[in-house]
Design a protein around this motif. Structure first.
Motif, PDB file in Angstrom:
ATOM      1  N   LYS A  58      -7.656  -1.105  -6.662  1.00 20.35           N
ATOM      2  CA  LYS A  58      -8.592  -0.177  -7.314  1.00 20.35           C
ATOM      3  C   LYS A  58      -8.369   1.253  -6.830  1.00 20.35           C
ATOM      4  N   GLU A  59      -8.786   2.194  -7.668  1.00 19.18           N
ATOM      5  CA  GLU A  59      -8.669   3.617  -7.303  1.00 19.18           C
ATOM      6  C   GLU A  59      -9.476   3.919  -6.038  1.00 19.18           C
ATOM      7  N   THR A  60     -10.540   3.156  -5.850  1.00 22.91           N
ATOM      8  CA  THR A  60     -11.418   3.404  -4.706  1.00 22.91           C
ATOM      9  C   THR A  60     -10.988   2.662  -3.445  1.00 22.91           C
ATOM     10  N   ASP A  61      -9.942   1.852  -3.544  1.00 17.78           N
ATOM     11  CA  ASP A  61      -9.502   1.069  -2.385  1.00 17.78           C
ATOM     12  C   ASP A  61      -8.941   1.967  -1.286  1.00 17.78           C
ATOM     13  N   SER A  62      -9.158   1.531  -0.067  1.00 19.31           N
ATOM     14  CA  SER A  62      -8.430   2.037   1.097  1.00 19.31           C
ATOM     15  C   SER A  62      -7.530   0.910   1.576  1.00 19.31           C
ATOM     16  N   TRP A  74       0.832  -1.198   0.000  1.00 23.37           N
ATOM     17  CA  TRP A  74       0.000   0.000   0.000  1.00 23.37           C
ATOM     18  C   TRP A  74       0.876   1.260   0.000  1.00 23.37           C
ATOM     19  N   THR A 128      -9.856  -1.879   2.745  1.00 21.95           N
ATOM     20  CA  THR A 128     -10.526  -2.698   1.724  1.00 21.95           C
ATOM     21  C   THR A 128      -9.511  -3.573   0.988  1.00 21.95           C
ATOM     22  N   LYS A 139       0.018  -1.053  -8.216  1.00 18.81           N
ATOM     23  CA  LYS A 139      -1.290  -1.235  -8.852  1.00 18.81           C
ATOM     24  C   LYS A 139      -1.762  -2.687  -8.781  1.00 18.81           C
TER      25      LYS A 139
END
Length: 202
Positions: free
Chosen positions: A157-161, A125, A164, A130
């Motif tokens: 994903k772009e929306t991942d934290s 992270w 997630t 990617k």
């Protein structure tokens, strides 16, 4: 086949493996859980499941060989044929490798050789990768350096934290590891398979 689980923490992978055995997706019996943290949550799970435990505190032994000698005695007493590491946060030493070398596998939450060791998901992270994933590999004396049996990538994903991503990695582990353990116990010990298919794009 009689297996031992080695774990140090909460035991989420241990739970998925024991569940797979209970549901007969895994042709094996877990006859021992080895834990190097006497208060780890995985021990409560072992008690719930009625699985015998060998829990020890490494600092109470003179060296690694001393506590691994005790572990080997426990493994032999239970008739353990192979060892499955599931969150065991300690390098395996010569004593265990001499007795069970080639008969131990581990799951790691990255696409090795990237991000070995502790906090692999956090490492990935922080690096902003990617693609990360899960690796199942043989255990040797190094830090996640054993021959790879299987890998499955997971796209970030772009929306991942971070949370997630962690949940996604764990979901892959909990599905992939029991599948690979079953393949491993059904085939010759030294066969190595690498699987990079099945990337999760969702």
């Amino acid at each position: 086949m009689k297996l031992a689980l080695f774990a140090s923490g909460t035991g989420s992978n241990a739970r998925s493996l024991v569940r797979a055995a209970r549901e007969q997706r895994l042709e094996a019996e877990f006859v021992l859980i080895v834990c190097d943290r006497p208060r780890a949550p995985v021990l409560a799970f072992a008690e719930e499941e009625g699985i015998p435990v060998f829990a020890f505190s490494p600092k109470e032994y003179e060296n690694k060989a001393a506590f691994e000698t005790e572990i080997v005695k426990e493994l032999y007493a239970k008739g353990v044929e192979r060892i499955v590491l599931a969150g065991y946060m300690r390098l395996i030493g010569d004593t265990l490798l001499t007795e069970y070398g080639g008969r131990m596998i581990n799951v790691h939450p990255s696409l090795l050789p990237a991000f070995p060791g502790k906090d692999a998901i956090r490492q990935a992270w922080d690096a902003g990768v990617k693609v990360t994933g899960v690796t199942v590999h043989y255990v040797d004396e190094g830090m996640d350096t054993g021959s790879i049996i299987a890998q499955e990538p997971l796209y970030v994903k772009e929306t991942d934290s971070f949370e997630t991503l962690t949940a996604g990695i764990q979901a892959v582990e909990h599905r992939l590891y029991p599948e690979i353990v079953q393949q491993w116990i059904a085939r010759p010990l030294k066969t190595v398979q690498t699987n990079t298919e099945g990337a999760n794009h969702s």
